[in-house]
Design a protein around this motif. Structure first.
Motif, mmCIF file in Angstrom:
data_model
loop_
_atom_site.group_PDB
_atom_site.id
_atom_site.type_symbol
_atom_site.label_atom_id
_atom_site.label_comp_id
_atom_site.label_asym_id
_atom_site.label_seq_id
_atom_site.Cartn_x
_atom_site.Cartn_y
_atom_site.Cartn_z
ATOM 1 N N TYR B 33 0.849 -1.187 0.000
ATOM 2 C CA TYR B 33 0.000 0.000 0.000
ATOM 3 C C TYR B 33 0.885 1.237 0.000
ATOM 4 N N PHE B 35 0.664 5.455 0.784
ATOM 5 C CA PHE B 35 -0.132 6.523 1.403
ATOM 6 C C PHE B 35 0.522 7.878 1.120
ATOM 7 N N TYR B 37 0.595 11.440 3.256
ATOM 8 C CA TYR B 37 0.251 12.100 4.496
ATOM 9 C C TYR B 37 0.531 13.583 4.364
ATOM 10 N N ARG B 50 -4.863 6.961 -0.003
ATOM 11 C CA ARG B 50 -4.112 5.714 -0.026
ATOM 12 C C ARG B 50 -4.438 4.928 -1.287
ATOM 13 N N GLU B 52 -3.998 0.933 -3.027
ATOM 14 C CA GLU B 52 -3.605 -0.468 -2.942
ATOM 15 C C GLU B 52 -2.878 -0.850 -4.224
ATOM 16 N N PHE B 91 4.077 13.892 2.813
ATOM 17 C CA PHE B 91 4.954 12.732 2.844
ATOM 18 C C PHE B 91 4.313 11.560 2.114
ATOM 19 N N ILE B 95 3.718 1.488 2.680
ATOM 20 C CA ILE B 95 3.183 0.801 3.852
ATOM 21 C C ILE B 95 3.368 -0.699 3.705
ATOM 22 N N ARG B 96 4.524 -1.136 3.921
ATOM 23 C CA ARG B 96 4.794 -2.556 4.122
ATOM 24 C C ARG B 96 5.832 -2.671 5.225
ATOM 25 N N ASP B 97 6.801 -1.782 5.167
ATOM 26 C CA ASP B 97 7.743 -1.684 6.281
ATOM 27 C C ASP B 97 7.846 -0.250 6.791
ATOM 28 N N MET B 98 6.785 0.503 6.574
ATOM 29 C CA MET B 98 6.649 1.845 7.151
ATOM 30 C C MET B 98 7.785 2.773 6.763
ATOM 31 N N ARG B 99 8.036 2.924 5.471
ATOM 32 C CA ARG B 99 9.080 3.836 5.020
ATOM 33 C C ARG B 99 8.454 5.088 4.434
ATOM 34 N N PHE B 100 9.013 6.226 4.844
ATOM 35 C CA PHE B 100 8.494 7.522 4.424
ATOM 36 C C PHE B 100 9.530 8.229 3.562
ATOM 37 N N GLY B 101 9.047 9.022 2.622
ATOM 38 C CA GLY B 101 9.927 9.906 1.880
ATOM 39 C C GLY B 101 10.334 11.087 2.752
#
Lengths: 115, 110
Positions: B33, B35, B37, B50, B52, B91, B95-101
Motif C-alpha cells: 500500500y 499513502f 500524508y 491511499r 492499494e 509525505f 506501507i509494508r515496512d513503514m518507510r516515508f519519503g
C-alpha cells in the motif's frame, strides 16, 4: 475518544540523561509504532508492537528501548541521551496488520532536544 | 531495503490552481500500500489518500487524486483547486515496512 496522546510535548535533556516518552491510545488498537522525524526529513520507524507483550525493531532502534505491558500504552525509553537523538518523536497506532491499508493514527509528537 | 524518494523538497502553487507532487519507490514486492500524508505546522500527521498496489484504478478523495504507475514505481499526488489550507509538508509512505519519503513542502500563494 482522545485518540493517541503523547507526553511530554517538549523536553530538553542533557547528554547522558535518561527519559521515557509516553504514548497512550484509547482505540483498542493492537499495533503501535514509534517514529522519529529529524529536521527536513521523513519519519523513520524506531520500534513497533503488534500487541501486548510483543515488540520488534524498526529501521533505527539503536539507543532506544520499548515495552508493551498493556494494549493502551507503548512507552519509548532513552537510556543515555545523545545529541543525535534530538528529533521529534511520533507515536502511532492501527487496528490491523502493519502492512495493510489500515490508517495510522498519529499522536501530536514530542519534541526532544539533547544538549 | 525499500526506499521512498520525493525529489521535490519544495513546491509552490497559486490558490485555485493544480499541483502535482512526485514520489517514487523501490520494492520487489507485488502487494503493498502507498499513502500520502499531510503534516501542517501543528506537526500532526493526517492521512490524505491511499492506494492499494493490486488496484489499477487510481484513488481519488475529493480534490486529491493519485497517479499510480506500478511498473514505473511512481505514486504522484495531484491537488486540484488548491486552497490556502493545503499548505503543509506532504509525505509519501510505503506501507509494508513503514518507510516515508523526506517530504515536499507545499506553499499556496493567495
Amino acid at each position: 475518544n482522545a485518540g493517541v496522546t503523547q507526553t511530554p510535548k517538549f523536553r530538553i535533556l542533557k547528554i547522558g540523561q535518561s527519559m521515557t516518552l509516553q504514548c497512550t491510545q484509547d482505540m483498542n488498537h493492537n499495533y503501535m509504532y514509534w517514529y522519529r522525524q529529524d529536521p527536513g526529513m521523513g519519519l523513520k520507524l524506531i520500534y513497533y508492537s503488534v500487541g501486548a507483550g510483543i515488540t520488534d525493531k524498526g529501521e533505527v532502534p539503536n539507543g532506544y528501548n520499548v515495552s508493551r505491558s498493556t494494549t493502551e500504552d507503548f512507552p519509548l525509553r532513552l537510556e543515555l541521551a545523545a545529541p543525535s537523538q534530538t528529533s521529534v518523536y511520533f507515536c502511532a497506532s492501527t487496528t490491523g496488520r502493519a502492512t495493510s491499508q489500515e490508517t495510522q493514527y498519529f499522536g501530536p509528537g514530542t519534541r526532544l532536544l539533547v544538549l | 531495503a525499500q526506499t521512498v524518494t520525493q525529489s521535490q523538497p519544495e513546491m509552490s502553487v497559486q490558490e485555485a490552481e493544480t499541483v502535482t507532487l512526485s514520489c517514487t519507490y523501490d520494492t520487489s514486492e507485488s502487494d503493498y500500500y502507498l499513502f500520502w500524508y499531510k503534516q501542517p505546522p501543528s506537526r500532526q500527521m493526517i492521512l490524505v489518500i491511499r492506494q492499494e498496489a493490486y488496484k489499477q484504478q487510481n484513488a481519488t478523495e475529493n480534490r486529491f487524486s493519485v497517479n499510480f504507475q506500478k511498473a514505473a514505481k511512481s505514486f504522484s499526488l495531484k491537488i486540484s483547486d488548491s486552497q490556502l489550507g493545503d499548505a503543509a509538508m506532504y509525505f509519501c509512505a510505503y506501507i509494508r515496512d513503514m518507510r516515508f519519503g523526506a517530504g515536499t513542502r507545499l506553499t499556496v500563494k493567495p
